[in-house]
Enzyme design. Sequence first.
Site, PDB file in Angstrom:
ATOM      1  N   HIS A 368      67.662  35.276  64.806  1.00 41.71           N
ATOM      2  CA  HIS A 368      66.850  35.165  66.016  1.00 41.71           C
ATOM      3  C   HIS A 368      67.407  35.943  67.200  1.00 41.71           C
ATOM      4  CE1 HIS A 368      64.721  32.097  63.678  1.00 41.71           C
ATOM      5  NE2 HIS A 368      63.712  32.643  64.320  1.00 41.71           N
ATOM      6  N   ARG A 475      56.517  32.344  70.473  1.00 39.48           N
ATOM      7  CA  ARG A 475      57.497  31.405  69.911  1.00 39.48           C
ATOM      8  C   ARG A 475      57.817  30.361  70.977  1.00 39.48           C
ATOM      9  NH1 ARG A 475      59.682  36.437  67.352  1.00 39.48           N
ATOM     10  NH2 ARG A 475      59.893  36.038  65.128  1.00 39.48           N
ATOM     11  N   GLU A 609      54.793  31.383  55.242  1.00 40.04           N
ATOM     12  CA  GLU A 609      56.167  31.869  55.233  1.00 40.04           C
ATOM     13  C   GLU A 609      57.027  31.171  54.178  1.00 40.04           C
ATOM     14  OE1 GLU A 609      57.805  31.504  59.181  1.00 40.04           O
ATOM     15  OE2 GLU A 609      56.937  29.545  59.514  1.00 40.04           O
ATOM     16  N   ASN A 632      59.544  37.230  57.787  1.00 39.80           N
ATOM     17  CA  ASN A 632      61.004  37.024  57.836  1.00 39.80           C
ATOM     18  C   ASN A 632      61.387  35.862  56.918  1.00 39.80           C
ATOM     19  OD1 ASN A 632      60.762  38.838  59.922  1.00 39.80           O
ATOM     20  ND2 ASN A 632      60.886  37.296  61.514  1.00 39.80           N
ATOM     21  N   ARG A 643      68.565  34.851  55.842  1.00 36.67           N
ATOM     22  CA  ARG A 643      68.264  35.920  56.797  1.00 36.67           C
ATOM     23  C   ARG A 643      69.389  36.167  57.793  1.00 36.67           C
ATOM     24  NH1 ARG A 643      63.133  33.388  60.011  1.00 36.67           N
ATOM     25  NH2 ARG A 643      63.669  34.774  61.689  1.00 36.67           N
ATOM     26  N   CYS A 680      53.164  38.554  61.320  1.00 39.94           N
ATOM     27  CA  CYS A 680      53.885  38.512  62.590  1.00 39.94           C
ATOM     28  C   CYS A 680      55.405  38.539  62.387  1.00 39.94           C
ATOM     29  CB  CYS A 680      53.470  37.302  63.414  1.00 39.94           C
ATOM     30  SG  CYS A 680      53.869  35.743  62.636  1.00 39.94           S
TER      31      CYS A 680
HETATM   32  C1  PEP Z   1      58.853  34.740  60.368  1.00 41.00           C
HETATM   33  O1  PEP Z   1      59.487  33.897  59.730  1.00 41.00           O
HETATM   34  O2  PEP Z   1      58.519  35.847  59.914  1.00 41.00           O
HETATM   35  C2  PEP Z   1      58.472  34.458  61.761  1.00 41.00           C
HETATM   36  C3  PEP Z   1      57.698  35.277  62.428  1.00 41.00           C
HETATM   37  O3  PEP Z   1      59.005  33.350  62.330  1.00 41.00           O
HETATM   38  P1  PEP Z   1      60.513  33.257  62.888  1.00 41.00           P
HETATM   39  O4  PEP Z   1      61.123  34.615  62.784  1.00 41.00           O
HETATM   40  O5  PEP Z   1      60.423  32.777  64.289  1.00 41.00           O
HETATM   41  O6  PEP Z   1      61.130  32.269  61.959  1.00 41.00           O
HETATM   42 MG    MG Z   2      59.567  31.858  60.477  1.00 42.84          MG
END
Ligand code: PEP
Ligand code: MG
Length: 760
Positions: A368, A475, A609, A632, A643, A680
Amino acid sequence: MKNKVFEKLKNIVYEVNEATDLISALNIIVQRTKEVMGVDVVSIYFRDHITNQLVLMATEGLNKNAIGKIKLKQNQGLIGMVVNQAEAVNIEDAHAHPNYHFVTETDEISFHGFLGVPIIQHRRVLGVLVVRQARKRRFSVNEEAFLVTLAAQLAGGISYAEKMGELKLLLNNKEDHSLNMQGLSGSPGIAIGEAVVVFPPANIDVVPDKHITGTEIDEQINAFKYAVSNVDIEFKELSKKMEGLISSEELALFDVFSLMLQSESLIQTIINRITAGQWAQGALRETINEHVKQFDAMQDEYLRERAVDIKDLGRRILTHLQSNNSHIQDVTGPVILVGEEVSVSQFSEVPMEHLAGIISTKGSASSHVAILSKALNIPSVMGIDNLPVNHVTGQKIIVDGYRGQIYIKPSKAILDEYSRLIEEDNSLNDELNGYINMPSETLDGVHIPLYVNTGLLEDISPSLKSGAEGVGLYRTEIPFLIRDGFPSEDEQAVIYKQVLKKFSPRPVTFRTLDIGGDKGLPYFPVVEENPFLGWRGIRIMLDHPEIFLTQIRAILKVNNYDNNLRLMLPMICDVSEVDEALVLIRRAHQELCSEGITVDFPLIGIMIEVPSAVYQMDALAKRVDFFSVGSNDLTQYLLAVDRNNKQVAGLFDSMHPSVLSAINHVVKIAQKYSKPVSVCGEMAGDPVAALALVGMGIDSLSMSTSSLLKVKKTIRSFSQKQAEELIEVALSMESALSIRKLFNDALDKAGLKKVMKGFN
Ligand code: PEP
Ligand code: MG
């Protein structure tokens, strides 16, 4: 025997990690290993990757004059055998072995027992750790296990010490050369500025014991006294700052802290322990824990609570003992924020106009911190795990967010080159600015709306200026992350209203609170073994309807502009989660209506997701109005790649055939039900991936502001038909590498090489 020896392992590893240069690190290893294992010789050979020789770097037991002089060929002798096999070699009588190689300088004729283990980091053999015994001896399974464990844990410390030594040399040297370190790209772009280091809260419980002697004792006492006086100053400053803001009883706590700092029983006990040979950090841990135990055992509740204060005091002293500087100074020029794990709240401590770049020793491109730095268009490099963070304060640093590299104290030549690259970037940006008012349309006229991902109010103006057609992902957790407690309904509504008003009539998609995973709120701690597989996103919200309802009310309440508000639920794994959330959303809407706040019921969407959601698309499509793929997390969960973990960052690729095929499935089912679908996650902002998504028939894309014009230029350079043809070929390919090559070549041919910079 096993436990006794293994107990010492922790201390050796800790000492090595604390070493300030490579030679001291190696000397610590050979000395301590010789003591612990009771052998006659311990040596370390390092592989010189240029000459491919194995060089004796440290020894205890052999002639020290041979250090640096003995150079073995890569496949010479038993040491070479350890390197080639990349595994332990344990031989009772080395002389009798056919690979035995006699080296005169070390008088090693007299040694028979041999145990050598490789020191390996990231699949590369860095060197060999060897123990020898004069008599014939086969080392036991436990001894071998000990040495293998030690070597496995040392690689990180060794490469850290190596960088530290290079850095020390560099900083003491007037010569014009820089230290280059490789990490991972967090956010593209180049920044040059002065390093400001931020430190995480010190953890007193993990401080190990360390025996000190002679002059070290005085040094440690002085360091301790200095830390205490700094904490005292800190309290006085804090108390002044808080005057008028907190009650006089709370303010009095600072006096209690000051008194504790003068307390004979605490301070003198620590000094006594240092005098007896325990280093300052260890003495602090022992004494603080002793006091905490005493307070914990008290009957009186008020006194019992003082245990927390003592712990806090200990943590503050430890922070000063562990760092040179824990404050963000008043900065004037461009700043490179450096930290082990730069947090969102630390972002906000540096005035935005000065924040030029970010370096985080932990994390990767999809963590993040990286996403936020992208949102703010701040170049960042993640995962430089051997950066000696404590020693770079005030240094000039170049952050190359394209290549994931940094340069400490850059030479004139490097500085000139990077200044030229910054100019090149500026001219690309000028060119891209020409696209702001152009439609995001393929050559055959298909409109692909481009939205922005945001969560910061600071990001609104740049997003609007970039020509974004709305917000595809707001977010909402970000305003929650930079506070001390959950914001109230009205506090939240103020923020949401600003975003909605600024973007109106363009759509704004608010994602409900997505905390958990790596987004912990300081005031709502969730401690779990596997946070990404744990209490996250919608799961927390459904378990805490009071928090969820407050947020939903705050969001719905402001839907009285152009009905441009949309609501999106994260981390959906099961239809029941959607059903339950919908009940709560309807309830919040009814409550507002009955309070006289008549607002439209918004479109409701969910994020795809989690793999289970991919395979429940039919059921989900019957329940919601739209979808947005969170690539993501989808990549993380499909490929089982954390990640945030640098170690496996090379495996994280949203262009992996499985990820593309999952997204393709999502698009196809959404189309069957005429439900719009967007992406997204970070892949939407990668020009190459964006083209692949257009080929699948995605309806819109949402990304960081900094990527928007690059993606728009790409979309305008291809027809939908060309994109479809490319994705058809890609979906039959077997690796991310070949898929990337296919798209890279296509973009290259279309003259888009420059927009791909930093995306491969
Ligand atoms: C994702 O997981 O791709 C997403 C957009 O949400 P975040 O990155 O805030 O987990
Ligand atoms: Mg996410």
